[in-house]
Design an enzyme around this catalytic site. Sequence first.
Site, PDB file in Angstrom:
ATOM      1  N   LYS A 290      -5.779  -4.216  24.182  1.00  0.00           N
ATOM      2  CA  LYS A 290      -4.324  -4.157  24.008  1.00  0.00           C
ATOM      3  C   LYS A 290      -3.752  -5.542  23.775  1.00  0.00           C
ATOM      4  O   LYS A 290      -4.360  -6.549  24.110  1.00  0.00           O
ATOM      5  CB  LYS A 290      -3.667  -3.598  25.278  1.00  0.00           C
ATOM      6  N   ARG A 364      -7.998  10.452  27.953  1.00  0.00           N
ATOM      7  CA  ARG A 364      -8.542  11.770  27.600  1.00  0.00           C
ATOM      8  C   ARG A 364     -10.051  11.836  27.836  1.00  0.00           C
ATOM      9  O   ARG A 364     -10.588  12.904  28.095  1.00  0.00           O
ATOM     10  CB  ARG A 364      -8.170  12.116  26.147  1.00  0.00           C
TER      11      ARG A 364
HETATM   12  N1  BES Z   1      -2.404   4.132  29.227  1.00  0.00           N
HETATM   13  C1  BES Z   1      -2.157   4.174  27.838  1.00  0.00           C
HETATM   14  C2  BES Z   1      -0.826   4.854  27.506  1.00  0.00           C
HETATM   15  C3  BES Z   1       0.422   4.123  27.920  1.00  0.00           C
HETATM   16  C4  BES Z   1       1.043   3.253  27.042  1.00  0.00           C
HETATM   17  C5  BES Z   1       1.005   4.366  29.141  1.00  0.00           C
HETATM   18  C6  BES Z   1       2.209   2.624  27.414  1.00  0.00           C
HETATM   19  C7  BES Z   1       2.175   3.739  29.511  1.00  0.00           C
HETATM   20  C8  BES Z   1       2.778   2.862  28.649  1.00  0.00           C
HETATM   21  C9  BES Z   1      -3.270   4.944  27.129  1.00  0.00           C
HETATM   22  O1  BES Z   1      -4.523   4.817  27.689  1.00  0.00           O
HETATM   23  C10 BES Z   1      -3.362   4.404  25.743  1.00  0.00           C
HETATM   24  O2  BES Z   1      -3.699   3.259  25.609  1.00  0.00           O
HETATM   25  N2  BES Z   1      -3.065   5.234  24.760  1.00  0.00           N
HETATM   26  C11 BES Z   1      -3.127   4.837  23.408  1.00  0.00           C
HETATM   27  C12 BES Z   1      -3.742   5.965  22.611  1.00  0.00           C
HETATM   28  C13 BES Z   1      -4.124   5.578  21.208  1.00  0.00           C
HETATM   29  C14 BES Z   1      -5.235   4.542  21.214  1.00  0.00           C
HETATM   30  C15 BES Z   1      -4.533   6.810  20.476  1.00  0.00           C
HETATM   31  C16 BES Z   1      -1.708   4.544  22.946  1.00  0.00           C
HETATM   32  O3  BES Z   1      -0.778   5.216  23.365  1.00  0.00           O
HETATM   33  O4  BES Z   1      -1.544   3.602  22.177  1.00  0.00           O
HETATM   34 MN    MN Z   2      -5.553   3.100  26.950  1.00  0.00          MN
END
Ligand code: BES
Ligand code: MN
Length: 510
Positions: A290, A364
């Site tokens: 990230k 997931r």
């Molecule tokens: N934990 C994150 C989702 C999240 C983002 C929660 C911001 C709270 C605030 C999750 O694991 C994630 O990183 N999701 C990705 C999915 C994508 C790679 C398909 C996302 O939302 O960018």
């Molecule tokens: Mn994630």
Amino acid sequence: MKEIINIKLKTQRVDFSRCKTDLLAVGQFYDTKELDKLNAELNRKLGGAIGRVIKLGDFKGKDGTSAVVYGNESIGAKRVLLVGLGERKKATLDTVRKAAANAAKKSVEMRVKTVSLALHRAFEGRFDLRAMGQAMAEGTYFGSYRYDEFVTKDEDGRLNSLSAEVIDSDSAKTTKLNKGLSRGIIIGRAQSYARTLANRPGNIINPPELAAEAKRVAKTTAGLTCTVFDEKQMAARGMGGVLAVGSGSQSPPRFIVLKYSPLGKAASGRPTIALVGKAITFDSGGLSIKHADKMDEMKLDKTGGITVLGTMKAVAELRLALNVFGIIPSAENLPSGTSYRPGDIITTFSGKTVEVVNTDAEGRMILCDGLAYAVKQNCDIIIDIATLTGACRVALGKYMAGLMGNDERLMKQLQTAAKESGEKVWPMPSGDEYAEEMKSKIADLKNTGSKWGGACTAAAFLRQFVGNAKWVHLDIAGTEMFDKATEYTTEGSSGFGVRLLTRYLMNITK
Ligand code: BES
Ligand code: MN
Ligand code: ZN
């Protein structure tokens, strides 16, 4: 766990104006020309002080506002807190809850020792006294909550305990209020407990530590048992999803299973429920790392799992006549030489294989093992809760959680529980079109879809692991935290879902 602020909450039969207290909280609607009976009586005894505040326009009764009026020798209270209730016709039970939260927050800020709540008065005849008792208790915990366990010096002095009481001069009424209060205390405490666990950072809580905490809760709560699978036991069972996500961290993953069975109460004829919560103790994204901006918020990525733990505690303390599983797959998602990689093909607990496109879609990957485990336990109803997608936050903002599912009636029941608990949800799709995007040529499915509708594709992924169970998914990425403090609460974890899930479970045992 160190209790953040020790709340003592009870009902008391006492005359409103005679009640000896540091702070007497009363409600006032926005659109009323005249003070109601209680406020008019206090105003008379205070020589018109309440009327003057209102006349000056310093307080209008708007939602989320309040004003302090100081007492005199004619009343028992040292201070009166006027709490704004907003427009009368818009009031709901959540108005009562928020008013109590507002009063509790002010009590902590003013460092009073005793607060007396007469907030239900303004709603009498409109809402059930028991429901109002519960809402006031939940609100008291919510508003007084703060997370300061690592603050070593507080210049103004820390408030360690607060005595709160819900007061009424009629004992028939305090009896009813008290019934709701005892439920609300259980739920409020469970929610504060969940907020503290969620607020703890990644260096304090990792998967083994969370598992140890779940075991402690089970040990001290009647009706609750806890089994934990470590990485070897997970490997023996083929829980490839959780193992893959956890493989990059020095802290190994854990698969936590809580079970509640009612003692001596028949739950026969009632469905067996599984609550499945995502507990990523820190989500860096893994090798699909990230951006640094706000990455610290990803300590809250364990919130779904913690909500399940808090709810299980509440369910057991409420002694609901229902069998409930609390399933919490937990891992830390970090990049390292042992991490899972984009391109990897993982065999999950269900037997289905998943092509990893993005290691940041890790929620997931662990949830699919949790869902498959629930199916294996023959659960009739599965509810999962997770901070799953940034896309859900983009779609719905920070006020409601995404609600997806495969059963209309179950979705309606959660919508009802959301209204009653004040933890809002909004229905979103997760059907075949979305699942289509995750077809893989080299495995059974991929772990991401296209750029669009990310909250829906994530849910469509999960849907493929629930077998014939009735299922709903709650995406709480957005509602899991407050960016800043409000009139009702402090910043950080919101504990979202503890009230909602407990309410749902209470409703189906009615
Ligand atoms: N934990 C994150 C989702 C999240 C983002 C929660 C911001 C709270 C605030 C999750 O694991 C994630 O990183 N999701 C990705 C999915 C994508 C790679 C398909 C996302 O939302 O960018
Ligand atoms: Mn994630
Ligand atoms: Zn995540």
